[in-house]
Enzyme design. Structure first.
Site, PDB file in Angstrom:
ATOM      1  N   TYR A   1      -2.083  -0.652  -8.676  1.00 40.14           N
ATOM      2  CA  TYR A   1      -0.793   0.192  -9.056  1.00 40.14           C
ATOM      3  C   TYR A   1       0.321  -0.182  -8.485  1.00 40.14           C
ATOM      4  O   TYR A   1       1.182   0.647  -8.418  1.00 40.14           O
ATOM      5  CB  TYR A   1      -1.328   1.624  -8.191  1.00 40.14           C
ATOM      6  CG  TYR A   1      -1.633   1.395  -6.830  1.00 40.14           C
ATOM      7  CD1 TYR A   1      -0.418   1.365  -5.708  1.00 40.14           C
ATOM      8  CD2 TYR A   1      -2.703   1.430  -6.019  1.00 40.14           C
ATOM      9  CE1 TYR A   1      -0.576   1.298  -4.555  1.00 40.14           C
ATOM     10  CE2 TYR A   1      -3.088   1.339  -4.808  1.00 40.14           C
ATOM     11  CZ  TYR A   1      -1.612   1.266  -4.082  1.00 40.14           C
ATOM     12  OH  TYR A   1      -1.956   1.177  -2.796  1.00 40.14           O
TER      13      TYR A   1
ATOM     14  N   THR B   1      -8.633  -2.185   2.794  1.00 35.58           N
ATOM     15  CA  THR B   1      -8.389  -2.609   1.416  1.00 35.58           C
ATOM     16  C   THR B   1      -8.567  -4.127   1.700  1.00 35.58           C
ATOM     17  O   THR B   1      -9.170  -4.686   2.469  1.00 35.58           O
ATOM     18  CB  THR B   1      -6.962  -2.037   1.086  1.00 35.58           C
ATOM     19  OG1 THR B   1      -6.847  -2.505  -0.154  1.00 35.58           O
ATOM     20  CG2 THR B   1      -5.854  -2.619   2.022  1.00 35.58           C
TER      21      THR B   1
ATOM     22  N   LYS C   1     -13.447  -4.789   2.518  1.00 37.20           N
ATOM     23  CA  LYS C   1     -14.144  -3.986   2.396  1.00 37.20           C
ATOM     24  C   LYS C   1     -15.799  -4.322   2.394  1.00 37.20           C
ATOM     25  O   LYS C   1     -16.835  -3.602   2.708  1.00 37.20           O
ATOM     26  CB  LYS C   1     -14.017  -3.450   0.817  1.00 37.20           C
ATOM     27  CG  LYS C   1     -12.926  -2.616   0.892  1.00 37.20           C
ATOM     28  CD  LYS C   1     -12.642  -1.939  -0.512  1.00 37.20           C
ATOM     29  CE  LYS C   1     -11.275  -1.460  -0.392  1.00 37.20           C
ATOM     30  NZ  LYS C   1     -10.999  -0.867  -1.807  1.00 37.20           N
TER      31      LYS C   1
ATOM     32  N   SER D   1       0.830  -1.213   0.186  1.00 37.02           N
ATOM     33  CA  SER D   1       0.057   0.067  -0.027  1.00 37.02           C
ATOM     34  C   SER D   1       0.882   1.246  -0.178  1.00 37.02           C
ATOM     35  O   SER D   1       1.840   1.460   0.638  1.00 37.02           O
ATOM     36  CB  SER D   1      -0.840  -0.110   1.362  1.00 37.02           C
ATOM     37  OG  SER D   1      -1.503   1.455   1.263  1.00 37.02           O
TER      38      SER D   1
ATOM     39  N   THR E   1     -16.970 -16.121  -9.527  1.00 39.40           N
ATOM     40  CA  THR E   1     -18.211 -16.635  -9.035  1.00 39.40           C
ATOM     41  C   THR E   1     -19.186 -15.958  -9.578  1.00 39.40           C
ATOM     42  O   THR E   1     -19.701 -15.115  -9.288  1.00 39.40           O
ATOM     43  CB  THR E   1     -18.088 -16.686  -7.472  1.00 39.40           C
ATOM     44  OG1 THR E   1     -16.892 -16.889  -6.951  1.00 39.40           O
ATOM     45  CG2 THR E   1     -19.309 -17.381  -6.777  1.00 39.40           C
TER      46      THR E   1
ATOM     47  N   GLY F   1      -3.891   2.062 -11.534  1.00 40.53           N
ATOM     48  CA  GLY F   1      -4.780   2.592 -10.361  1.00 40.53           C
ATOM     49  C   GLY F   1      -4.176   3.751  -9.135  1.00 40.53           C
ATOM     50  O   GLY F   1      -4.836   4.059  -8.389  1.00 40.53           O
TER      51      GLY F   1
ATOM     52  N   GLY G   1     -15.431  -5.913  -3.056  1.00 41.57           N
ATOM     53  CA  GLY G   1     -15.562  -4.384  -2.692  1.00 41.57           C
ATOM     54  C   GLY G   1     -15.327  -3.411  -3.620  1.00 41.57           C
ATOM     55  O   GLY G   1     -15.998  -2.533  -3.842  1.00 41.57           O
TER      56      GLY G   1
ATOM     57  N   ALA H   1     -16.446  -8.757  -8.772  1.00 44.56           N
ATOM     58  CA  ALA H   1     -17.661  -8.371  -7.905  1.00 44.56           C
ATOM     59  C   ALA H   1     -17.461  -8.055  -6.484  1.00 44.56           C
ATOM     60  O   ALA H   1     -18.401  -8.298  -5.720  1.00 44.56           O
ATOM     61  CB  ALA H   1     -18.845  -9.440  -8.168  1.00 44.56           C
TER      62      ALA H   1
HETATM   63  P1  NAP Z   1     -12.254  -8.517  -2.857  1.00 44.78           P
HETATM   64  O1  NAP Z   1     -13.402  -7.588  -2.159  1.00 44.78           O
HETATM   65  O2  NAP Z   1     -11.459  -9.459  -1.894  1.00 44.78           O
HETATM   66  O3  NAP Z   1     -12.853  -8.926  -4.357  1.00 44.78           O
HETATM   67  C1  NAP Z   1     -12.067  -9.546  -4.935  1.00 44.78           C
HETATM   68  C2  NAP Z   1     -12.725 -10.048  -6.294  1.00 44.78           C
HETATM   69  O4  NAP Z   1     -11.412 -10.504  -7.154  1.00 44.78           O
HETATM   70  C3  NAP Z   1     -13.663 -10.882  -6.381  1.00 44.78           C
HETATM   71  O5  NAP Z   1     -14.697 -10.486  -7.186  1.00 44.78           O
HETATM   72  C4  NAP Z   1     -13.074 -12.214  -6.745  1.00 44.78           C
HETATM   73  O6  NAP Z   1     -13.878 -13.273  -7.680  1.00 44.78           O
HETATM   74  C5  NAP Z   1     -12.017 -11.775  -7.651  1.00 44.78           C
HETATM   75  N1  NAP Z   1     -10.616 -12.504  -7.843  1.00 44.78           N
HETATM   76  C6  NAP Z   1      -9.928 -12.916  -6.937  1.00 44.78           C
HETATM   77  N2  NAP Z   1      -8.911 -13.795  -7.246  1.00 44.78           N
HETATM   78  C7  NAP Z   1      -9.406 -13.846  -8.822  1.00 44.78           C
HETATM   79  C8  NAP Z   1      -8.842 -14.738  -9.747  1.00 44.78           C
HETATM   80  N3  NAP Z   1      -7.584 -15.270  -9.586  1.00 44.78           N
HETATM   81  N4  NAP Z   1      -9.246 -14.669 -11.148  1.00 44.78           N
HETATM   82  C9  NAP Z   1     -10.381 -13.781 -11.245  1.00 44.78           C
HETATM   83  N5  NAP Z   1     -10.905 -13.186 -10.515  1.00 44.78           N
HETATM   84  C10 NAP Z   1     -10.467 -12.937  -9.080  1.00 44.78           C
HETATM   85  O7  NAP Z   1     -10.992  -7.284  -2.976  1.00 44.78           O
HETATM   86  P2  NAP Z   1     -11.185  -5.737  -3.395  1.00 44.78           P
HETATM   87  O8  NAP Z   1     -11.110  -4.872  -2.152  1.00 44.78           O
HETATM   88  O9  NAP Z   1     -12.405  -5.513  -4.404  1.00 44.78           O
HETATM   89  O10 NAP Z   1      -9.752  -5.324  -4.290  1.00 44.78           O
HETATM   90  C11 NAP Z   1      -9.806  -5.799  -5.521  1.00 44.78           C
HETATM   91  C12 NAP Z   1      -8.348  -5.197  -6.247  1.00 44.78           C
HETATM   92  O11 NAP Z   1      -8.898  -3.659  -6.331  1.00 44.78           O
HETATM   93  C13 NAP Z   1      -7.444  -5.198  -5.268  1.00 44.78           C
HETATM   94  O12 NAP Z   1      -6.006  -5.628  -6.054  1.00 44.78           O
HETATM   95  C14 NAP Z   1      -7.219  -3.782  -4.761  1.00 44.78           C
HETATM   96  O13 NAP Z   1      -5.770  -3.391  -4.434  1.00 44.78           O
HETATM   97  C15 NAP Z   1      -7.859  -2.827  -5.834  1.00 44.78           C
HETATM   98  N6  NAP Z   1      -8.095  -1.627  -5.489  1.00 44.78           N
HETATM   99  C16 NAP Z   1      -7.318  -0.450  -5.762  1.00 44.78           C
HETATM  100  C17 NAP Z   1      -7.934   0.680  -5.340  1.00 44.78           C
HETATM  101  C18 NAP Z   1      -7.184   2.266  -5.663  1.00 44.78           C
HETATM  102  O14 NAP Z   1      -7.302   3.044  -5.427  1.00 44.78           O
HETATM  103  N7  NAP Z   1      -6.434   1.873  -6.913  1.00 44.78           N
HETATM  104  C19 NAP Z   1      -9.074   0.878  -4.550  1.00 44.78           C
HETATM  105  C20 NAP Z   1      -9.972  -0.129  -4.306  1.00 44.78           C
HETATM  106  C21 NAP Z   1      -9.380  -1.510  -4.876  1.00 44.78           C
HETATM  107  P3  NAP Z   1     -14.858 -14.233  -6.642  1.00 44.78           P
HETATM  108  O15 NAP Z   1     -16.017 -13.614  -6.358  1.00 44.78           O
HETATM  109  O16 NAP Z   1     -14.840 -15.366  -7.710  1.00 44.78           O
HETATM  110  O17 NAP Z   1     -13.957 -14.823  -5.425  1.00 44.78           O
END
Ligand code: NAP
Length: 313
Positions: A250, A80, A84, A33, A171, A271, A148, A146
């Protein structure tokens, strides 16, 4: 300052009188982070004499960690991956976006209350405008994931009345559930097209191929690309030059998805811009004053190379 705190550290927390840690990001993993350097720059500029820490907290530790952080008189937190979605149930109040999508990335501790906010949603809109000079309302958007982040991005696309919204998730049921939550934003056609304005698709090569010609912007909201050696969530052969690619990851200027996009001749951004805007909006929630955006941007800007730098957007 200790680099990364754990639940054990919180249980034995020693309050430091000078520059105490009173803000932080909670995640698993959290080492990557850039929020601490960005928020510390803002705090120093605004002469707020506290610091921002990193907290490596596992999913089964989240409730106890948040309770301890509140007791330790923290000002607030960022959440993060993967917290979320679990965190809203621990809050006493939620903002309207957080209520609809049940996902938060910002907590404010105030008057013995825990309040949850989602700044990812408006931050995504600002990031896309900044990176590609376009507005979401003019775009056909496909979101990978799908969780956070995906929920916040999808809500923002819906609120801004984007042309189309497609959710692709491993999923499938979770993708369908997200689509159902947003259905009332997409009543009636916007432009004439045989494609549905709102749909969930399976995470399958054929399904991606079928969509690409009717999509302008693809957003990676999965953690694929976060760890060294990860592939791109979509291979370059599935992408096309007309696309804009936004990777919420990012870590590294050229994430695997950004590299695949550039190989396909598409425009791409990582990002960092979303990180900046979600952090600035969180700062404004915590301190009820304007965030020093350019100071925060400078704190996370990648170092300039001496030879001509590779552009990612
Ligand atoms: P999260 O709530 O755990 O959700 C993860 C998602 O990714 C779920 O939909 C999951 O699918 C999917 N996934 C996980 N492993 C996968 C794989 N190997 N292949 C395909 N899909 C996969 O996580 P989150 O908080 O949303 O964060 C997701 C990403 O966004 C992170 O990398 C985070 O760093 C980034 N992010 C960046 C910012 C920014 O400011 N730049 C802000 C927010 C988030 P399933 O439902 O099938 O498990």
């Amino acid at each position: 300052m200790k680099e990364i705190y754990t639940l054990a550290d919180l249980k034995n927390w020693k309050k430091s009188a000078r520059h105490p840690v009173r803000l932080g990001v909670v995640g698993d993993p959290v080492a990557h982070s850039l929020s601490p350097q960005m928020q510390d720059a803002a705090l120093a500029h605004c002469r707020v004499d506290i610091r921002y820490g990193r907290f490596h907290i596992l999913p089964n530790e989240l409730a106890e960690a948040i309770r301890l952080l509140a007791k330790l008189e923290f000002t607030g937190l960022n959440l993060t991956l993967p917290h979320k979605i679990a965190a809203p149930a621990l809050m006493e109040e939620l903002d309207d976006d957080a209520k609809r999508i049940r996902a938060i990335n910002t907590i404010k501790f105030e008057d013995n209350k825990m309040r949850g906010f989602n700044t990812d949603a408006p931050a995504f809109s600002r990031a896309v405008r900044e990176e590609f000079s376009v507005d979401l309302r003019d775009l056909r958007v496909m979101i990978l994931g799908a969780g956070g982040a995906a929920r916040a991005i999808a809500l923002q696309c819906a609120k801004e009345n984007c042309e189309r919204l497609v959710i692709a998730n491993g999923t499938f049921e979770k993708g369908k559930l997200l689509v159902e939550k947003l259905r009332d934003f997409f009543q009636g056609p916007k432009v004439f097209s045989p494609m549905p304005r709102l749909q969930a698709i399976r995470w399958e090569e054929n399904a991606f191929r079928f969509q690409i010609a009717n999509i302008d912007l693809i957003v990676n909201a999965t953690p694929v690309g976060l760890r060294g050696g990860d592939p791109s969530p979509l291979a370059a052969r599935l992408l096309a030059p007309h696309l804009m690619i936004y990777d919420t990851i990012y870590s590294g200027e050229r994430t695997p998805f950004v590299s695949a996009a550039l190989e396909a001749g598409a425009r791409a951004a990582n990002g960092l811009s979303m990180l900046l805007h979600q952090g600035a909006l969180a700062f404004e929630i915590w301190f009820e004053r304007e965030a020093p955006l350019e100071k925060m941007r400078a704190a996370i800007r990648p170092p300039q190379r001496s030879s001509s730098p590779a552009k990612t957007s």
